[in-house]
Design a protein around this motif. Structure first.
Motif, PDB file in Angstrom:
ATOM      1  N   SER A  45      -7.886 -44.790  14.681  1.00 52.66           N
ATOM      2  CA  SER A  45      -7.424 -45.050  13.334  1.00 52.66           C
ATOM      3  C   SER A  45      -7.161 -43.765  12.563  1.00 52.66           C
ATOM      4  CB  SER A  45      -8.456 -45.884  12.587  1.00 52.66           C
ATOM      5  OG  SER A  45      -9.653 -45.187  12.560  1.00 52.66           O
ATOM      6  N   VAL A  73     -10.708 -49.867  13.486  1.00 52.41           N
ATOM      7  CA  VAL A  73      -9.992 -50.605  12.482  1.00 52.41           C
ATOM      8  C   VAL A  73     -10.787 -50.746  11.203  1.00 52.41           C
ATOM      9  CG1 VAL A  73      -8.712 -52.720  12.119  1.00 52.41           C
ATOM     10  CG2 VAL A  73      -9.083 -51.863  14.408  1.00 52.41           C
ATOM     11  N   SER A  97      -6.584 -55.472   9.655  1.00 50.62           N
ATOM     12  CA  SER A  97      -6.665 -54.034   9.539  1.00 50.62           C
ATOM     13  C   SER A  97      -6.011 -53.553   8.255  1.00 50.62           C
ATOM     14  CB  SER A  97      -6.026 -53.359  10.750  1.00 50.62           C
ATOM     15  OG  SER A  97      -4.634 -53.500  10.684  1.00 50.62           O
ATOM     16  N   TRP A 322      -2.801 -51.300  17.490  1.00 49.25           N
ATOM     17  CA  TRP A 322      -4.245 -51.416  17.366  1.00 49.25           C
ATOM     18  C   TRP A 322      -4.937 -51.382  18.721  1.00 49.25           C
ATOM     19  CZ3 TRP A 322      -5.594 -55.550  20.248  1.00 49.25           C
ATOM     20  CH2 TRP A 322      -4.629 -56.531  20.436  1.00 49.25           C
TER      21      TRP A 322
END
Ligand code: DMJ
Length: 637
Positions: A45, A73, A97, A322
């Protein structure tokens, strides 16, 4: 200033002797390398990492990092993982997210797919030429052989008429009335979709408009394609005809959008295949083969494991933003087999089968921790990316497709059979648990640590274990049927312990919880089918009347809490007696939830299980009886 204090530094502006300059430069370059290297160890992230590393690259395929998703996330990682069977899970994740508090989750791919940075796509684009070549080859191949398939020959290889003696009409009046009620619900859902959202993907029943999203890469009419077979088996012929006409005149496959390979496959490919096999209408075959070819470039990776997202126009593919280290998702690339085998069957093009057999081969060969299949795999290296195992979101339909591949092959696919029962053994040893209150559940596994949670999605496993029971090792057969019944019972408990009598997205068995959601973010219900799916299979396998009774409880709850003036809607909290609606009539409600309910209240000869397997979106696909097909003039593919 600092330099002046160092020994050997002259007072002149340049300040350093040659050897010192060299040492200094060496030090500097070391520092830069170190900083860059450190990027690889940052969680996904972290913005910097996203800038420097493309999602299509596989910087560090790490086996065994536990729970990486939760680090990556922002927002509630549980909700992220609440994904659906396969790709849809992805959607929930993406949404969360960005907006952790949103509780209705299925349509989330759209934002993040659309907003992905260009540079993330470029490595996959490098593969475009090959992808195009492949499609050309495939199309040419198809052109040569498409006409060879005979629908009449196919029908001769079914053991029984698809719709039964009397379209599955039950003889007792109560069951018949219940079935009529389900048909009315389908008509109501359809009529409202038609009125307010015709041609768009799904209905928003509160605002009375349509929802397009971009999960389907610019394809439209998801609810239409998903409903074709349900309308047909329910005998809603006028509606079926208008759906067919829409496919004929308006289903435009020339789209340049970014689609989930998994979702397009299970809904569009699955929906069109079933419609073709049930009706014999050539238009469905023509469309499905054309669409199937557009999916092939996604397999153009070093391992042949497809990436999760594909541009249907250019053939460019890439991994979900993701997904850990550019990985592909087990339930996505493991949920193509049934449809792709049929694509080969119909088109005469073996390429579809080759693609999925290659996935099978890799999965069969790769080392599995404790015999389990982790949910993330690198399409570049072919290694597992992290050890999260789940029979719910991200893993689920992979297992489903193993046993169904075996059944769909007329029980000849021994490899699928072996893989399924070995996986089941590992699941039982490592994941199946009994709660203090005596409920059997399937936990999740994170690098050896159990998470005592079951997602709504995992509730399909009652049905799956049930249909697999008969072909297991002799001494295990009754055990599997019992296990299937116990899991289905637990899932029913997750419904009956709520105020609405509908089940939450995920329920837990820890901190005193027994089949209830403990987190606010797990309390929603989005018209999902999995619990009812298991009732349907368990009814067919045991004829225990409780399954019909449980199905009827679900009908009453859907009517009471999800039916609104202009369709059906998901709800945000199954434990609240005053419900709040999420304004979405999911296409799988028409394709799965209502179809499974209708089958539950029908006689078993409506789509008999000897002849049909349901794909993960409940689209029935016929068993492929190769010898019979060949004897009747259909080619072996
Ligand atoms: C459906 O699209 C399919 O069942 C898929 O396998 C998982 N998610 C939904 C229903 O919940």
């Amino acid at each position: 200033m600092v330099f002046r204090k160092l020994p050997g530094v002259s007072a002149s502006g340049m300040g350093l002797r040659l050897s010192q300059k060299f040492v200094f430069l060496l030090f500097l370059s070391g520092l830069v390398t170190l900083c860059f290297g450190a990027l690889f160890f940052l969680p996904d992230s972290v913005r910097l990492k996203r800038i420097f590393l493309s999602k299509n690259e596989n910087p560090a395929v790490t086996v065994g990092s536990d729970n990486e998703l939760s680090k990556k996330v922002p927002g509630d990682p549980e909700h992220l993982r609440a994904g659906l069977k396969g790709g849809e899970g992805a959607n929930v994740k993406l949404k969360v997210s960005r907006k952790p508090s949103v509780t209705h989750g299925a349509r989330t791919v759209e934002r993040s797919v659309g907003s992905r940075a260009q540079d993330e796509r470029s490595p996959a684009r490098a593969q475009e030429p090959a992808a195009r070549d492949e499609r050309v080859t495939s199309a040419a191949h198809n052109g040569e052989r498409a006409s060879a398939y005979s629908y009449e020959a196919f029908k001769k290889c079914l053991l029984k008429p698809a719709l039964g003696k009397n379209k599955g009409t039950p003889s007792d009046s109560e069951t018949l009335q219940r079935r009529e009620k389900v048909k009315e619900m389908m008509k109501f859902a359809w009529d409202n979709y038609k009125r307010y959202a015709w041609g768009q993907n799904e209905l928003r029943p509160l605002t009375r408009n349509g929802h397009i999203g971009n999960m389907f890469g610019g394809l439209r009419g998801a609810s239409i394609v998903d409903s074709l077979d349900t309308l047909y088996i329910m005998g809603l012929m006028e509606e079926y005809e208008e759906a067919k006409e829409w496919v004929q005149n308006n289903l435009n496959l020339i789209s340049n959008g970014e689609a989930s390979l998994f979702e397009v496959n299970i809904r569009y490919v699955g929906g069109l295949l079933s419609a073709y096999y049930l009706t014999g209408a050539e238009i469905f075959k023509q469309k499905v083969v054309e669409l199937g070819e557009k999916l092939l470039p996604a397999f153009n990776t070093p391992t042949g494991i497809p990436r999760g997202v594909i541009n249907l126009g250019s053939g460019t593919s890439w991994s979900w933003g993701w997904a850990s280290a550019g990985s592909s998702i087990l339930a996505e690339f493991g949920t193509l087999h049934l449809e792709f085998l049929h694509l080969s069957q119909l088109s005469g093009n073996p390429l579809f089968t080759e693609k999925v057999m290659n996935i099978r081969k890799l999965l069969n060969k790769i080392e599995k921790p404790h015999g389990l299949y982790p949910n993330f795999l690198s399409p570049v290296s072919g290694n597992w990316v992290q050890h999260h195992v789940s029979i719910g979101g991200l893993g689920d339909s992979f297992y489903e497709y193993l046993i169904k591949s075996y059944l769909m092959s007329d029980k000849t696919d021994q490899e699928a059979k072996k893989m399924y029962y070995s996986a089941m053994e590992a699941i039982e040893t490592n994941l199946v648990q009994k709660s203090p209150g005596g409920l059997t559940y399937v936990a999740e596994w994170r690098g050896g640590i159990l998470d005592h949670k079951m997602g709504h999605l995992a509730c399909f496993s009652g049905g799956m274990i049930g249909i697999g029971a008969d072909d297991g090792p002799t001494e295990q057969r009754q055990h599997y049927l019992d296990l299937a019944a116990e899991i289905t019972h637990t899932c029913h408990e997750s419904y009956s312990r709520s105020a609405t009598k509908l089940g939450p997205e995920a329920f837990r068995f820890d901190a005193g919880a027994e089949a209830t959601a403990t987190r606010l973010s797990d309390r929603y219900y989005i018209l999902r089918p999995e619990v009812i799916e298991s009732y349907m299979y368990m009814w067919r396998l045991t004829h225990d009347p409780k399954y019909r009774q449980w199905g009827w409880e679900a009908v009453e709850a859907l009517e009471k809490h999800c039916r609104v003036d202009a369709g059906f809607s998901g709800i945000r909290d199954v434990y609240a007696s005053t419900v709040s609606h999420d304004n979405m009539q999911q296409s799988f409600f028409l394709s799965e939830t209502l179809k499974y309910l209708y089958l539950l209240f029908s006689d078993d000869d409506l789509l008999p299980l000897e002849d049909w397997v349901f794909n993960t979106e409940a689209h029935p696909l016929p068993v492929i009886r190769k010898t019979c097909l060949q004897e009747h003039g259909n080619p072996l593919v």
